[in-house]
Design an enzyme around this catalytic site. Sequence first.
Site, PDB file in Angstrom:
ATOM      1  N   ASP A 105      42.520  17.577  25.376  1.00  0.00           N
ATOM      2  CA  ASP A 105      41.147  17.180  25.702  1.00  0.00           C
ATOM      3  C   ASP A 105      40.160  18.327  25.540  1.00  0.00           C
ATOM      4  O   ASP A 105      40.550  19.481  25.348  1.00  0.00           O
ATOM      5  CB  ASP A 105      41.092  16.609  27.129  1.00  0.00           C
ATOM      6  CG  ASP A 105      41.895  17.442  28.132  1.00  0.00           C
ATOM      7  OD1 ASP A 105      42.118  18.628  27.873  1.00  0.00           O
ATOM      8  OD2 ASP A 105      42.286  16.890  29.172  1.00  0.00           O
TER       9      ASP A 105
ATOM     10  N   HIS B 146      45.397  11.883  36.910  1.00  0.00           N
ATOM     11  CA  HIS B 146      45.046  11.836  35.483  1.00  0.00           C
ATOM     12  C   HIS B 146      45.974  12.725  34.661  1.00  0.00           C
ATOM     13  O   HIS B 146      46.482  13.739  35.138  1.00  0.00           O
ATOM     14  CB  HIS B 146      43.563  12.136  35.226  1.00  0.00           C
ATOM     15  CG  HIS B 146      43.118  13.549  35.416  1.00  0.00           C
ATOM     16  ND1 HIS B 146      42.050  13.898  36.205  1.00  0.00           N
ATOM     17  CD2 HIS B 146      43.567  14.714  34.894  1.00  0.00           C
ATOM     18  CE1 HIS B 146      41.859  15.199  36.162  1.00  0.00           C
ATOM     19  NE2 HIS B 146      42.777  15.727  35.377  1.00  0.00           N
TER      20      HIS B 146
END
Length: 244
Positions: A67, A136
């Site tokens: 990410d 997450h």
Amino acid sequence: MNIIVTENFAKTCELAAKMIGDVIRNKPDARLGLATGSTAQGVYPYLVAANKAGKLDFSRVNTVNLDEYVGLPADHPQSYRRFMDENLFNHINIDKKNTVVAKGTGDIDANVAAFREAIAEKPIDVQLLGIGVDGHVGFNEPGVVLYDGAHVEELDESTIDANARFFADRSEVPTKAISMGMGDILRAKKLLLLATGENKAEAMKGLLLNEELDVQNPATLVKTHPDVTVIIDRALADCIGYQA
Ligand code: GLP
């Protein structure tokens, strides 16, 4: 799942680095899926040391990161590109052309498309994962809908709180990120999820203490993967009441 309980966090990181090293030794042109955050940060010094000792060659290795924050230029002190350069790439014999980190500024739709293309180029041989306090992985936040491919994710307040420690002020923490999707993560050949610290206890209970797949705890989806190793330290295992 292969669940390993180590003596402490340093041992967790040493073992994870050994497992990543083994992947590279077996396949010198391996593709590594890499992660940022304090947990992954503990692993990289062991990879750097092995490289410097001539025991691990990154010259043919290819990497792709989970990410990147939307809004931070690559050279921002808290960008994940900068994190990777400073914690790993600048210290090993990798060709930076072979390292993929999504671009967080400019045309975000185009950056997501480019990131999707880069992910599709080559399967990931081993994906390193940390876990957020809310469960997450990458930046795939809890929600009724989880995404298969790379996309822009709105960060949860708890994630912004957790990551505020890296910024001068909470208001400077980006509210969005480009993240690999859950499908991208689950398509990696091997998953290596590391966790430490009491703040991860709730998420880790969901991963280790039951068989539920819970979209409100995205890490639980890794239970479906055929080759996943989870490494935690004794302190976290005791905290959640996990017994091997
Ligand atoms: C960050 C990253 C994740 C990381 C997680 C935990 O937000 N996007 O990939 O695993 O949060 O970070 P830490 O290891 O610092 O607790």
